[in-house]
Structure formats: structure tokens, C-alpha cells
Design a protein around this motif. Sequence first.
Motif, short mmCIF file in Angstrom:
data_model
loop_
_atom_site.label_atom_id
_atom_site.label_comp_id
_atom_site.label_asym_id
_atom_site.label_seq_id
_atom_site.Cartn_x
_atom_site.Cartn_y
_atom_site.Cartn_z
N VAL A 1 -16.11 -21.83 -49.82
CA VAL A 1 -16.23 -20.34 -50.13
C VAL A 1 -14.97 -19.64 -49.72
O VAL A 1 -14.41 -18.85 -50.34
N GLY B 1 -13.62 -18.24 -52.97
CA GLY B 1 -14.20 -17.17 -53.13
C GLY B 1 -13.37 -15.96 -52.53
O GLY B 1 -13.78 -15.19 -51.98
N ALA C 1 -18.23 -20.07 -60.47
CA ALA C 1 -19.21 -18.85 -60.02
C ALA C 1 -20.47 -19.27 -59.48
O ALA C 1 -20.92 -18.65 -58.69
N GLU C 2 -21.30 -20.18 -60.23
CA GLU C 2 -22.67 -20.69 -59.87
C GLU C 2 -22.48 -21.50 -58.58
O GLU C 2 -23.42 -21.17 -57.67
N HIS D 1 -21.93 -19.00 -55.75
CA HIS D 1 -23.19 -18.18 -55.46
C HIS D 1 -24.08 -18.84 -54.81
O HIS D 1 -24.66 -18.38 -53.65
N ALA D 2 -24.26 -19.96 -55.21
CA ALA D 2 -25.03 -21.28 -54.25
C ALA D 2 -24.91 -21.08 -52.69
O ALA D 2 -25.79 -21.45 -52.12
N ASP E 1 -19.58 -13.96 -51.09
CA ASP E 1 -19.92 -12.51 -51.58
C ASP E 1 -19.87 -12.56 -53.07
O ASP E 1 -19.07 -12.85 -53.64
N PRO E 2 -21.10 -11.75 -53.19
CA PRO E 2 -21.32 -11.54 -54.74
C PRO E 2 -20.05 -10.75 -55.41
O PRO E 2 -19.87 -11.06 -56.69
N ASP E 3 -19.62 -9.81 -55.00
CA ASP E 3 -18.43 -9.17 -55.46
C ASP E 3 -17.05 -10.16 -55.58
O ASP E 3 -16.73 -9.98 -56.79
N VAL F 1 -17.72 -13.30 -56.10
CA VAL F 1 -18.29 -14.23 -57.50
C VAL F 1 -18.00 -13.37 -58.71
O VAL F 1 -17.29 -13.80 -59.94
N LYS F 2 -18.19 -12.13 -58.88
CA LYS F 2 -18.22 -11.23 -59.99
C LYS F 2 -16.76 -11.09 -60.43
O LYS F 2 -16.33 -11.19 -61.64
#
Length: 71
Positions: free
Chosen positions: A13, A17, A38-39, A42-43, A47-49, A51-52
Motif C-alpha cells: 500500500v 498507493g 486498484a482492487e 482497496h482490499a 486511501d480511497p483517494d 485508489v481513485k
Amino acid sequence: MPNIPAKLAADFVTTWGDKMLANETATSLTCTEVNVLAEMLHALGADPDNVKAWLETHAEADGAEERTLHE
């Protein structure tokens, strides 16, 4: 499913990430590669931002027909 050691997951990560890395390399990956990355991020709790950022940066270089692959 294999058990991923906590340090390895955290290192993954921390390494992948990263928004700057996403901005520099996401367009070099295929749609499938960036989606799987990305998956995984996320798993593993990234940080979701961040990944986005991978998905959005990659999608910017996609043609119109490919953009739906990242929604």
C-alpha cells in the motif's frame, strides 16, 4: 486465498498507493492491470483517494469506448 503478511500488505500500500506514482505510470498500464491494482489497493486498505487516482489517471488516456471499464 493466501494469507498476506501484514508488513507485506502495508509495504504494498505504501509503495503502490501513491498518487504521484499513479500520475506518472497509470497510463502505461492496461485497463485490466490498473483495475486489478486498484482492487488490491482497496482490499488492503489504501486511501480511497489514492485508489481513485490510479483509475482516473488511467481513464484520462483511454478512448471513449474504454472509459466505462473503470466506473
